[in-house]
Design an enzyme around this catalytic site. Structure first.
Site, PDB file in Angstrom:
ATOM      1  N   HIS A 156      32.337  38.264  40.087  1.00  0.00           N
ATOM      2  CA  HIS A 156      33.765  38.382  39.777  1.00  0.00           C
ATOM      3  C   HIS A 156      34.559  37.090  39.983  1.00  0.00           C
ATOM      4  O   HIS A 156      35.734  37.039  39.678  1.00  0.00           O
ATOM      5  CB  HIS A 156      34.398  39.477  40.633  1.00  0.00           C
ATOM      6  CG  HIS A 156      34.505  39.104  42.091  1.00  0.00           C
ATOM      7  ND1 HIS A 156      33.432  39.118  42.938  1.00  0.00           N
ATOM      8  CD2 HIS A 156      35.551  38.680  42.820  1.00  0.00           C
ATOM      9  CE1 HIS A 156      33.819  38.740  44.140  1.00  0.00           C
ATOM     10  NE2 HIS A 156      35.108  38.449  44.098  1.00  0.00           N
TER      11      HIS A 156
HETATM   12  C1  UD1 Z   1      39.928  39.535  45.008  1.00  0.00           C
HETATM   13  C2  UD1 Z   1      39.969  38.447  46.091  1.00  0.00           C
HETATM   14  C3  UD1 Z   1      38.549  38.036  46.435  1.00  0.00           C
HETATM   15  C4  UD1 Z   1      37.686  39.234  46.781  1.00  0.00           C
HETATM   16  C5  UD1 Z   1      37.752  40.255  45.632  1.00  0.00           C
HETATM   17  C6  UD1 Z   1      36.931  41.477  45.922  1.00  0.00           C
HETATM   18  C7  UD1 Z   1      41.994  37.038  45.854  1.00  0.00           C
HETATM   19  C8  UD1 Z   1      42.515  35.702  45.475  1.00  0.00           C
HETATM   20  N1  UD1 Z   1      40.676  37.264  45.610  1.00  0.00           N
HETATM   21  O1  UD1 Z   1      39.383  38.970  43.818  1.00  0.00           O
HETATM   22  O2  UD1 Z   1      38.581  37.169  47.545  1.00  0.00           O
HETATM   23  O3  UD1 Z   1      36.339  38.822  46.938  1.00  0.00           O
HETATM   24  O4  UD1 Z   1      39.125  40.611  45.450  1.00  0.00           O
HETATM   25  O5  UD1 Z   1      36.818  42.293  44.809  1.00  0.00           O
HETATM   26  O6  UD1 Z   1      42.746  37.841  46.367  1.00  0.00           O
HETATM   27  N2  UD1 Z   1      41.455  44.285  38.322  1.00  0.00           N
HETATM   28  C9  UD1 Z   1      41.527  45.565  37.804  1.00  0.00           C
HETATM   29  N3  UD1 Z   1      41.562  46.622  38.675  1.00  0.00           N
HETATM   30  C10 UD1 Z   1      41.553  46.456  40.022  1.00  0.00           C
HETATM   31  C11 UD1 Z   1      41.492  45.148  40.536  1.00  0.00           C
HETATM   32  C12 UD1 Z   1      41.445  44.076  39.672  1.00  0.00           C
HETATM   33  O7  UD1 Z   1      41.528  45.767  36.601  1.00  0.00           O
HETATM   34  O8  UD1 Z   1      41.587  47.464  40.763  1.00  0.00           O
HETATM   35  C13 UD1 Z   1      41.360  43.133  37.384  1.00  0.00           C
HETATM   36  C14 UD1 Z   1      42.706  42.651  36.889  1.00  0.00           C
HETATM   37  O9  UD1 Z   1      42.557  42.202  35.586  1.00  0.00           O
HETATM   38  C15 UD1 Z   1      43.000  41.479  37.800  1.00  0.00           C
HETATM   39  C16 UD1 Z   1      41.627  40.899  38.005  1.00  0.00           C
HETATM   40  O10 UD1 Z   1      40.758  42.043  38.043  1.00  0.00           O
HETATM   41  O11 UD1 Z   1      43.915  40.581  37.256  1.00  0.00           O
HETATM   42  C17 UD1 Z   1      41.459  40.092  39.267  1.00  0.00           C
HETATM   43  O12 UD1 Z   1      41.902  40.829  40.400  1.00  0.00           O
HETATM   44  P1  UD1 Z   1      42.438  40.057  41.704  1.00  0.00           P
HETATM   45  O13 UD1 Z   1      42.834  41.070  42.709  1.00  0.00           O
HETATM   46  O14 UD1 Z   1      43.420  39.008  41.324  1.00  0.00           O
HETATM   47  O15 UD1 Z   1      41.190  39.234  42.205  1.00  0.00           O
HETATM   48  P2  UD1 Z   1      39.668  39.627  42.388  1.00  0.00           P
HETATM   49  O16 UD1 Z   1      38.876  38.892  41.385  1.00  0.00           O
HETATM   50  O17 UD1 Z   1      39.475  41.116  42.498  1.00  0.00           O
END
Ligand code: UD1
Length: 353
Positions: A202
């Site tokens: 991810h």
């Molecule tokens: C985040 C953490 C990372 C951790 C990871 C675990 C930060 C900067 N990073 O990364 O350290 O290892 O979580 O999973 O906080 N999305 C969904 N549904 C969800 C969550 C995310 O669709 O429930 C999608 C969205 O498009 C979002 C993208 O994933 O924009 C990224 O999510 P984000 O929370 O920004 O970062 P992670 O990659 O999950």
């Protein structure tokens, strides 16, 4: 004593699960805030259900967004809560934007911050999680380190006071939940023990660039000719596979939704090896006695690469790294403590002024 804990992303629910039990045992009152950074059921609610956690007192429902926007909205919402609750400590976990937001608000309100999983450092320095780690440790009063390496990092930065080697709360949880690990998905997918790999990816540098993601999927398809590939796909990764039109490269791969903790660990127990860019899962695969190929330029869990349990890989090297000839000895598991890290954290919070 009152502690206000902030969680929001998948790995934080897991860490909170054991800390909350330990706080209760010490007679510490905990107020739990869920920022809602992760909101898909498989990324959030399911952990509360499966780990038997009470619902948070506050849900911010922040959801996704650009880093500044997401973190900013959390900051705005957290400030009045911390003012109203006036806790003795604010407890933050790991390295996400939720961790950073909690630390910013607490530091401005002069509430002492305790950081669980402090001292982890890795390259690249400009990766969002690394920025969060460095910033949060710089304002934390209690830094609970999971490993000797983390302690050394903090000492190197001149931080000596408030640094505690407690071990890893994720190891506590692993030991506690091991009897409940589920083999449902393993059975459902009709897999053969030792004949498949589990993949999770991810990180922005692995999944946000079409060329890199193409290379990753090509490598996984090559691997699938010899071992089955079970890819539990993070929503960010799934969105990018669709956006870049790469579905055709995933045909030989078994793509599944993000898994809850019990199914992911159950699957890992039966796997041959793991491929991941998750900080937590590269360690959990070690707990489960499996080698991991870590698709990161560096790792915060250096003891695992130094001792040959895990190996770092660039996207184009994935297959070669997976089929190398390492055979590390998993017999002696003392690296991440004795399964009592959360108890140590609770006791230290109570005694440390
Ligand atoms: C985040 C953490 C990372 C951790 C990871 C675990 C930060 C900067 N990073 O990364 O350290 O290892 O979580 O999973 O906080 N999305 C969904 N549904 C969800 C969550 C995310 O669709 O429930 C999608 C969205 O498009 C979002 C993208 O994933 O924009 C990224 O999510 P984000 O929370 O920004 O970062 P992670 O990659 O999950």
């Amino acid at each position: 004593m009152k502690v206000l804990s902030i969680v929001g992303a998948r790995p934080q629910f897991i860490k909170e699960a054991v800390v909350q039990t330990a706080l209760k045992k010490e007679g510490i009152t905990e107020v739990l805030v869920n920022t809602g950074q992760h909101y898909d059921k498989n990324m959030s609610d399911i952990f509360f259900d499966i780990l038997g956690m009470p619902q948070p007192q506050y849900n911010l429902n922040v959801g996704s967004g650009k880093h500044g926007n997401m973190t900013g909205r959390m900051i705005v919402d957290l400030e009045p809560i911390m003012e109203a609750e006036n806790p003795d400590w604010v407890l933050v976990y790991g390295d996400t934007n939720s961790t950073l937001a909690g630390a910013v608000v607490a530091s401005k309100l002069k509430i002492p911050i305790a950081h669980v999983e402090a001292g982890i450092r890795m390259l690249p320095k400009d990766m969002p999680e690394e920025i969060n780690r460095v910033m949060v440790d710089s304002v934390s009063k209690a830094m609970f380190c999971p490993s000797r390496f983390a302690v050394d990092n903090l000492h190197r930065e001149g931080k000596n006071e408030g640094v505690f080697l407690v071990g890893d709360v994720m190891y506590d949880l692993f030991l506690k939940m091991q009897p409940s690990f589920s083999h449902n998905l393993f059975n459902e997918l009709k897999l053969t023990e030792g004949e498949f790999i589990v993949v999770t990816l991810h990180r922005d540098y692995n999944v946000d660039d079409p060329e890199t993601l193409t290379t990753v999927l090509q490598q996984l398809s090559e691997i699938a000719k010899q071992k089955e590939v079970v890819f539990t796909v993070h929503p960010r990764t799934r969105k990018n596979i669709e956006k870049f039109n790469l579905q055709h490269l995933a045909q030989a791969i078994k793509m599944v939704e993000p898994l809850d903790y019990l199914n992911l660990m159950g699957l890992t127990q039966k796997a041959w090896k793991v491929v991941t860019d998750s900080g937590g899962y590269q360690k959990e695969s070690y707990f489960a006695g499996k080698q991991a190929v870590v698709m990161m330029p560096d790792t915060g869990w250096r003891e695992l690469t130094e001792q040959g349990f895990n190996v770092l890989s660039k996207p184009h090297e994935l297959k070669d790294k997976l089929f190398d000839n390492r055979s590390p000895d998993f017999a002696n598991q003392q690296i991440y403590g004795d399964g009592k890290s959360a108890e140590k954290i609770a006791a230290l919070l109570k005694s440390f002024k």
